[in-house]
Write a protein that holds these residues in place. Structure first.
Motif, PDB file in Angstrom:
ATOM      1  N   GLY A   1       3.784  13.400 -20.428  1.00  0.00           N
ATOM      2  CA  GLY A   1       4.557  13.350 -19.182  1.00  0.00           C
ATOM      3  C   GLY A   1       5.190  11.992 -19.000  1.00  0.00           C
ATOM      4  O   GLY A   1       4.635  10.979 -19.423  1.00  0.00           O
TER       5      GLY A   1
ATOM      6  N   GLN B   1      -2.221  13.894 -12.101  1.00  0.00           N
ATOM      7  CA  GLN B   1      -2.014  13.896 -13.554  1.00  0.00           C
ATOM      8  C   GLN B   1      -3.143  14.674 -14.242  1.00  0.00           C
ATOM      9  O   GLN B   1      -2.909  15.415 -15.193  1.00  0.00           O
TER      10      GLN B   1
ATOM     11  N   GLN C   1      -2.271   5.168 -20.653  1.00  0.00           N
ATOM     12  CA  GLN C   1      -2.671   6.372 -19.906  1.00  0.00           C
ATOM     13  C   GLN C   1      -4.160   6.683 -20.068  1.00  0.00           C
ATOM     14  O   GLN C   1      -4.679   7.622 -19.461  1.00  0.00           O
TER      15      GLN C   1
ATOM     16  N   TYR D   1      -2.000   9.875  -7.368  1.00  0.00           N
ATOM     17  CA  TYR D   1      -1.261  10.024  -8.644  1.00  0.00           C
ATOM     18  C   TYR D   1      -2.135  10.434  -9.835  1.00  0.00           C
ATOM     19  O   TYR D   1      -1.858  11.445 -10.498  1.00  0.00           O
TER      20      TYR D   1
ATOM     21  N   ASP E   1      -2.504  18.398 -13.734  1.00  0.00           N
ATOM     22  CA  ASP E   1      -1.376  18.889 -14.548  1.00  0.00           C
ATOM     23  C   ASP E   1      -1.876  19.499 -15.855  1.00  0.00           C
ATOM     24  O   ASP E   1      -1.353  20.510 -16.324  1.00  0.00           O
TER      25      ASP E   1
ATOM     26  N   TYR F   1       0.996  18.245 -24.441  1.00  0.00           N
ATOM     27  CA  TYR F   1       2.014  17.752 -23.524  1.00  0.00           C
ATOM     28  C   TYR F   1       1.956  16.249 -23.371  1.00  0.00           C
ATOM     29  O   TYR F   1       0.959  15.600 -23.634  1.00  0.00           O
TER      30      TYR F   1
END
Ligand code: IYR
Length: 332
Positions: free
Chosen positions: A35, A158, A176, A154, A161, A33
């Protein structure tokens, strides 16, 4: 190309090599994934991530795109309703760009991030993480000088997730990586596995080659650009003849050649061959089957910026065109 090459090509780094090798040995049905905070219009950074997702799909993996509406809200990007609205548009543009609709799962963060179990896990992670660690993780994502409490929450969300979307490979740009490192360190403390990560490179700022291209400052390319705008921007790009690795500035700042970077990370991943059209009197057309061939000709002087730039603009335009049409439809 074998699965391992498809998964790792054009990546800046994988964490760790061993974990990715294991994944590549049996990629079928494994989930990757990426994001994004929804912003309404895809830019060149999203396109770079999408290129990697297309590789992963080709390697047999399932791909999830998280439209991180709650994250955008926590990062001060607008009201929740505004953000929601832009998320749907982004999804359609990703599909227009070339992501296989059948094999791409689009998820809104708000679909699962308000569940009780998620919230309790989030609080458990908050207990395990110092404010300074969370703040450091946000240094390349957060907007503004001072970090708000929401921006400290935040990166923990993440991290969660990755677990809640049942992800085998977390993909993101190099900005990231600190969040992913935080996820690797802290998820085991609440009983989850440390995630495997892949980071894509950042492209240098187009007009100077100094610093990184960003949607918030300097010149960037997006689905909003017309053919002429792309031509103009690429024409004005920093691209010193023959210099694959330009010298740092007088102040010692690193400089790169963004025209070559875009050939490497945007054009070659999506086109098997690149043709540079040149009149016969300048030696005729040049055809490249790989970035390395193009780079070698650029270094030797055979390929001049005056020929490289219009070629880049043509290929970029072809990549942007379907998204541009989608955007026009969305705005009509
Ligand atoms: N931090 C990303 C957005 C984001 C990415 C993932 I992967 C998440 O799980 C949540 C949010 C950005 O900078 O856009």
């Amino acid at each position: 190309m074998d699965a391992h090459d498809l998964i790792t090509r054009y990546a800046a780094e994988v964490v760790t090599e061993e974990e990715v090798e294991e994944l590549a040995a049996d990629p079928d049905g494994k989930r990757a994934y990426v994001g994004y905070e929804p912003s309404g219009v895809l830019h060149i950074g999203h396109m770079l991530g999408a290129n990697k997702l297309i590789d992963l799909q080709e390697a047999g993996m399932e791909v999830v795109i998280l439209l991180a509406d709650v994250h955008a809200y926590l990062n001060g990007k607008g009201t929740f309703d505004e953000i929601r609205e832009t998320a749907t548009r982004m999804q359609e543009q990703f599909v227009a760009y070339g992501l296989d609709e059948e094999n791409t799962e689009f998820v809104l963060g708000s679909e699962f991030q308000f569940d009780e179990e998620y919230t309790l896990d989030l609080h458990a992670l908050e207990l395990e993480t110092t404010l300074s660690r969370a703040e450091r993780a946000m240094s390349e994502i957060g907007s503004g000088d001072s970090v708000t409490v929401s921006q400290a929450v935040y990166p923990l969300m993440q991290a969660l997730d990755i677990e809640y979307l049942d992800i085998d490979l977390a993909v993101g740009g190099m900005e990231q990586r600190k969040v992913h490192m935080l996820a690797r360190d802290t998820l085991p403390s609440i009983g989850y596995d440390s995630p495997t990560c892949l980071h894509t490179p950042l492209i240098s700022e187009l007009s100077t080659g100094i610093g990184k291209m960003s949607s918030s400052s300097g010149v960037t390319i997006s689905m909003e650009d017309s053919t002429e705008e792309i031509q103009e921007k690429v024409n004005g790009a920093y691209c010193p003849a023959g210099e694959v690795d330009p010298e740092p500035t007088e102040d010692g700042e690193e400089r790169n050649n963004p025209v070559l970077e875009i050939f490497e990370y945007h054009v070659f991943p999506r086109f098997d061959t690149v043709v540079v059209e040149r009149p016969e009197e300048y030696g005729g057309d040049l055809t490249y089957g790989s970035y390395e061939e193009l780079e070698a000709d650029f270094a030797s002087g055979e390929l001049h910026p005056a020929d490289a730039k219009p070629t880049l603009a043509t290929y970029l335009d072809e990549l942007v065109e379907p998204g541009r049409e989608m955007l026009q439809k969305q705005r009509a």
